[in-house]
Design an enzyme around this catalytic site. Structure first.
Site, PDB file in Angstrom:
ATOM      1  CB  SER A 125      -3.809  -0.745  -0.258  1.00  0.00           C
ATOM      2  OG  SER A 125      -4.130  -0.679  -1.634  1.00  0.00           O
ATOM      3  CE1 TYR A 138      -1.646  -5.565  -1.419  1.00  0.00           C
ATOM      4  CE2 TYR A 138      -3.247  -4.141  -2.489  1.00  0.00           C
ATOM      5  CZ  TYR A 138      -2.097  -4.295  -1.740  1.00  0.00           C
ATOM      6  OH  TYR A 138      -1.411  -3.192  -1.313  1.00  0.00           O
TER       7      TYR A 138
END
Length: 227
Positions: A125, A138
């Site tokens: 990501s 995250y």
């Protein structure tokens, strides 16, 4: 088996499904998901595929094929919240899926990957490169996943196993829609990658001749929110 063999986790939806569909043109695909029902439609739509069913955060790794050319780690969890408001259980939940389960499956797959001089692709990501307020859990999991990929790449060079880290920006998915809804925002697909865009990047990584490795690659939407 006259096809290369690829295992794609998180293949029942989103990026994982798009990757499975793209690789299915040339590979026999093990379609990873937590339930048989969730992967059935993907398996049925591919010319050569079978289910790979497990909740890798809690279940043992199922038996793997003797041949494995490509392992794509696409399963993952999102999490939002400030550090002050995030308890230990949430850290355990997200890191368990995004990092520990990846390590467990990779360890089990390494003998077959070494034999095939295969490829490991981690779907990371933008949060694995830059952390933002409210995204500590995250981002920490994705920074850890990047570190895992970097270490694995160096450890397995002499065995011929290649390791690539793919970092998509915002991608149209159920996870992103839920996140924007939770933030009270307006969801506009013009500012998001299509999962097929990310699958195309994975395809390019897979198709690179084995003499080279795409070590880290980022792909972002052309239009950026707020610009």
């Amino acid at each position: 088996m006259d096809r290369f063999v690829a295992l794609v986790t998180g293949a029942s939806r989103g990026i994982g499904r798009a990757v499975a569909q793209d690789l299915g043109r040339t590979h026999h695909v093990l379609v990873g998901g937590r339930t048989a029902a969730s992967v059935a439609a993907v398996v049925a739509a591919l010319p050569s595929a079978e289910p790979f069913v497990a909740d890798l955060a809690v279940d043992p790794v199922p038996p793997l094929p003797r041949r494995l050319d490509v392992l794509v780690h696409s399963a993952g969890l999102d999490s939002s919240g400030r550090v002050a408001d995030t308890d230990r259980a949430e850290w355990d939940r997200v890191l368990g899926v995004n990092v520990v389960a990846v390590a467990d499956l990779t360890r089990a797959a390494l003998p077959a990957l070494r034999a095939a001089q295969g490829l490991v692709v981690t779907i990371n990501s933008g949060a694995g490169l830059v952390a933002a307020p409210g995204g500590a859990v995250y981002a920490a999991s994705k920074f850890a996943l990047r570190a895992f990929a970097d270490a694995l790449r160096e450890e397995e060079r002499t065995a011929g196993v290649r390791v690539s880290s793919v970092h998509p920006g915002r991608t149209d998915s159920d996870m992103q829609r839920a996140k924007v809804q939770g933030e009270g925002g307006v969801y506009d697909t013009r500012y998001y990658l299509d999962p097929a865009d990310v699958a195309a990047v994975v395809r390019a990584v897979v198709d690179l001749p084995p003499g080279g490795t795409v070590e880290t690659v980022s792909v972002r939407p052309t239009r950026i929110l707020g610009r």
